[in-house]
Scaffold this motif. Structure first.
Motif, PDB file in Angstrom:
ATOM      1  N   VAL A 187      -4.522   1.068  -9.966  1.00  0.00           N
ATOM      2  CA  VAL A 187      -3.127   1.207  -9.532  1.00  0.00           C
ATOM      3  C   VAL A 187      -3.123   1.734  -8.105  1.00  0.00           C
ATOM      4  CG1 VAL A 187      -0.945   2.397  -9.909  1.00  0.00           C
ATOM      5  CG2 VAL A 187      -2.302   1.614 -11.873  1.00  0.00           C
ATOM      6  N   LEU A 188      -2.428   1.064  -7.218  1.00  0.00           N
ATOM      7  CA  LEU A 188      -2.293   1.517  -5.834  1.00  0.00           C
ATOM      8  C   LEU A 188      -0.958   2.233  -5.689  1.00  0.00           C
ATOM      9  CD1 LEU A 188      -3.303   1.499  -2.873  1.00  0.00           C
ATOM     10  CD2 LEU A 188      -2.026  -0.634  -2.569  1.00  0.00           C
ATOM     11  N   GLU A 189      -1.032   3.492  -5.301  1.00  0.00           N
ATOM     12  CA  GLU A 189       0.174   4.295  -5.108  1.00  0.00           C
ATOM     13  C   GLU A 189       0.270   4.704  -3.642  1.00  0.00           C
ATOM     14  OE1 GLU A 189       2.074   8.636  -6.373  1.00  0.00           O
ATOM     15  OE2 GLU A 189       0.289   7.873  -7.407  1.00  0.00           O
ATOM     16  N   VAL A 190       1.326   4.330  -3.007  1.00  0.00           N
ATOM     17  CA  VAL A 190       1.551   4.692  -1.603  1.00  0.00           C
ATOM     18  C   VAL A 190       2.679   5.716  -1.578  1.00  0.00           C
ATOM     19  CG1 VAL A 190       2.120   3.854   0.699  1.00  0.00           C
ATOM     20  CG2 VAL A 190       0.843   2.376  -0.881  1.00  0.00           C
ATOM     21  N   THR A 191       2.355   6.940  -1.224  1.00  0.00           N
ATOM     22  CA  THR A 191       3.359   8.004  -1.217  1.00  0.00           C
ATOM     23  C   THR A 191       4.280   7.853  -0.002  1.00  0.00           C
ATOM     24  OG1 THR A 191       1.933   9.493   0.040  1.00  0.00           O
ATOM     25  CG2 THR A 191       1.739   9.537  -2.363  1.00  0.00           C
ATOM     26  N   PRO A 192       5.500   8.368  -0.088  1.00  0.00           N
ATOM     27  CA  PRO A 192       6.432   8.276   1.046  1.00  0.00           C
ATOM     28  C   PRO A 192       5.878   8.899   2.322  1.00  0.00           C
ATOM     29  CG  PRO A 192       7.594   8.930  -0.952  1.00  0.00           C
ATOM     30  CD  PRO A 192       6.126   8.972  -1.274  1.00  0.00           C
ATOM     31  N   GLU A 193       5.103   9.979   2.185  1.00  0.00           N
ATOM     32  CA  GLU A 193       4.576  10.643   3.381  1.00  0.00           C
ATOM     33  C   GLU A 193       3.529   9.798   4.106  1.00  0.00           C
ATOM     34  OE1 GLU A 193       1.245  13.657   2.060  1.00  0.00           O
ATOM     35  OE2 GLU A 193       2.869  13.681   0.576  1.00  0.00           O
ATOM     36  N   ALA A 194       2.953   8.791   3.407  1.00  0.00           N
ATOM     37  CA  ALA A 194       1.922   7.954   4.027  1.00  0.00           C
ATOM     38  C   ALA A 194       2.513   6.981   5.044  1.00  0.00           C
ATOM     39  CB  ALA A 194       1.167   7.178   2.958  1.00  0.00           C
ATOM     40  N   GLY A 195       3.766   6.634   4.874  1.00  0.00           N
ATOM     41  CA  GLY A 195       4.398   5.713   5.822  1.00  0.00           C
ATOM     42  C   GLY A 195       3.941   4.273   5.665  1.00  0.00           C
ATOM     43  N   GLY A 196       3.424   3.918   4.488  1.00  0.00           N
ATOM     44  CA  GLY A 196       2.996   2.541   4.244  1.00  0.00           C
ATOM     45  C   GLY A 196       1.508   2.443   3.994  1.00  0.00           C
ATOM     46  N   THR A 197       1.091   1.251   3.564  1.00  0.00           N
ATOM     47  CA  THR A 197      -0.326   0.999   3.302  1.00  0.00           C
ATOM     48  C   THR A 197      -1.102   1.016   4.608  1.00  0.00           C
ATOM     49  OG1 THR A 197       0.313  -0.422   1.452  1.00  0.00           O
ATOM     50  CG2 THR A 197      -1.941  -0.618   2.256  1.00  0.00           C
ATOM     51  N   PRO A 198      -2.212   1.741   4.690  1.00  0.00           N
ATOM     52  CA  PRO A 198      -2.970   1.799   5.957  1.00  0.00           C
ATOM     53  C   PRO A 198      -3.564   0.446   6.316  1.00  0.00           C
ATOM     54  CG  PRO A 198      -4.216   2.819   4.182  1.00  0.00           C
ATOM     55  CD  PRO A 198      -2.845   2.545   3.633  1.00  0.00           C
ATOM     56  N   ALA A 199      -3.575   0.150   7.601  1.00  0.00           N
ATOM     57  CA  ALA A 199      -4.195  -1.086   8.068  1.00  0.00           C
ATOM     58  C   ALA A 199      -5.692  -1.044   7.781  1.00  0.00           C
ATOM     59  CB  ALA A 199      -3.947  -1.255   9.567  1.00  0.00           C
ATOM     60  N   GLY A 200      -6.220  -2.161   7.332  1.00  0.00           N
ATOM     61  CA  GLY A 200      -7.651  -2.218   7.047  1.00  0.00           C
ATOM     62  C   GLY A 200      -8.036  -1.628   5.721  1.00  0.00           C
ATOM     63  N   LEU A 201      -7.099  -1.540   4.787  1.00  0.00           N
ATOM     64  CA  LEU A 201      -7.412  -0.950   3.478  1.00  0.00           C
ATOM     65  C   LEU A 201      -8.508  -1.744   2.772  1.00  0.00           C
ATOM     66  CD1 LEU A 201      -6.841   1.077   1.227  1.00  0.00           C
ATOM     67  CD2 LEU A 201      -4.992  -0.430   0.434  1.00  0.00           C
ATOM     68  N   GLU A 202      -8.462  -3.053   2.872  1.00  0.00           N
ATOM     69  CA  GLU A 202      -9.483  -3.871   2.214  1.00  0.00           C
ATOM     70  C   GLU A 202     -10.871  -3.571   2.789  1.00  0.00           C
ATOM     71  OE1 GLU A 202     -10.314  -8.561   1.040  1.00  0.00           O
ATOM     72  OE2 GLU A 202      -8.846  -8.062   2.598  1.00  0.00           O
ATOM     73  N   GLY A 203     -10.977  -3.424   4.106  1.00  0.00           N
ATOM     74  CA  GLY A 203     -12.261  -3.090   4.722  1.00  0.00           C
ATOM     75  C   GLY A 203     -12.753  -1.715   4.312  1.00  0.00           C
TER      76      GLY A 203
END
Length: 285
Positions: A187-203
């Motif tokens: 399960v991928l959880e992106v919290t509000p404080e993160a501001g979105g999925t980080p670029a390069g998550l797959e890498g």
């Protein structure tokens, strides 16, 4: 006196007549040139040229019409000839979707004329599936159709207001998680404080997997994205691994070294939390 005068007058008269004759001939010749000279011939040539141009134009128009009619008749014959009746539709590249799913999206019956199939419409119908990334449809004359798809690859489950969905490596939502062809994923959880999925998550996940440890990112129960860091929880070990996003590659190097040390000391199963920040590693057992 009268005789001489008469002679002179006669001579003068002859002279005048001569001049009058030359002048008259010249005048007559000028009028005759206007009627039958070079000017009159040019008009006739222009008329003949115009008639020739009109005749050529008519012949060209006739030729174009004849060719167009021939092409139309030929096309109608080709698109109704039994020789081009569709007998087979091949499907390739599908994994999540079955061939039956793809054929339902193609929606072209056997027996349809292969030349009369609108390829763009077929591709648009297949692309409407959320699982299809790209699609290519081509004719296999005389009686075949080939459909090749590239599916979107699920890497996560993500929660939305509409329920749980499959998502790609970058977090892009694909389709709902259903019982049919169920695929367990973290399960991928992106919290509000993160501001979105980080670029390069797959890498980043690939760098973790390259360590070849007993704990692999795709075996995690969940991956949480927070401000500047990622946390992965491995439910079977009760272990949380957290690291800074900013220097992920170096953090993975340190994780490999720390894990090797834990294995050497026989404490890898006892570890409950590993945190790597600012070049330092903390392990809680």
């Amino acid at each position: 006196m009268s005789t001489a005068l008469a002679v002179r007058r006669t001579g003068q008269a002859r002279l005048d007549l001569g001049r009058s004759g030359r002048g008259g001939n010249s005048y007559a010749s000028g009028r005759g040139g206007a009627a039958s000279g070079p000017g009159g011939g040019g008009g006739a040539r222009r008329l003949l040229g115009l008639l020739g141009w009109l005749l050529g134009l008519a012949l060209c128009a006739t030729f174009v019409v004849a060719v167009s009619v021939g092409l139309l008749v030929g096309f109608r014959w080709l698109t109704s000839a039994p020789y081009f009746a569709l007998k087979e539709i091949s499907v390739a590249g599908n994994e999540r979707l079955s061939s039956e799913d793809i054929l339902a999206l193609v929606d072209v019956p056997l027996g349809a004329n292969t030349l009369d199939i609108d390829i763009a419409e077929v591709e648009a119908r297949v692309s409407a599936s959320p699982w299809v990334g790209t699609v290519a449809v081509r004719r296999k004359l005389p009686a075949g159709l080939a459909v090749t798809v590239t599916e979107r690859q699920p890497r996560w489950w993500v929660g939305t207001g509409r329920g749980l969905f499959y998502a790609e490596a970058d977090g892009a939502v694909i389709a709902p998680v259903l019982g049919r062809r169920f695929l367990p994923l973290p399960v991928l959880e992106v919290t509000p404080e993160a501001g979105g999925t980080p670029a390069g998550l797959e890498g980043m996940m690939a760098a973790f997997a390259a360590l070849d440890l007993p704990i692999r990112p795709m075996d995690a129960a969940w991956v949480r994205v927070l401000a500047g860091r990622l946390e992965l929880f491995f439910e079977d070990r009760g272990l949380t691994v957290a690291a800074s996003v900013r220097d992920w590659d170096r953090s993975m190097e340190r994780l490999g070294l720390v894990w090797a040390d834990l294995v050497r000391r026989g404490e890898d199963r006892a570890a409950r939390e590993i945190r790597i920040f600012g070049g330092k590693v903390w392990v809680r057992t």
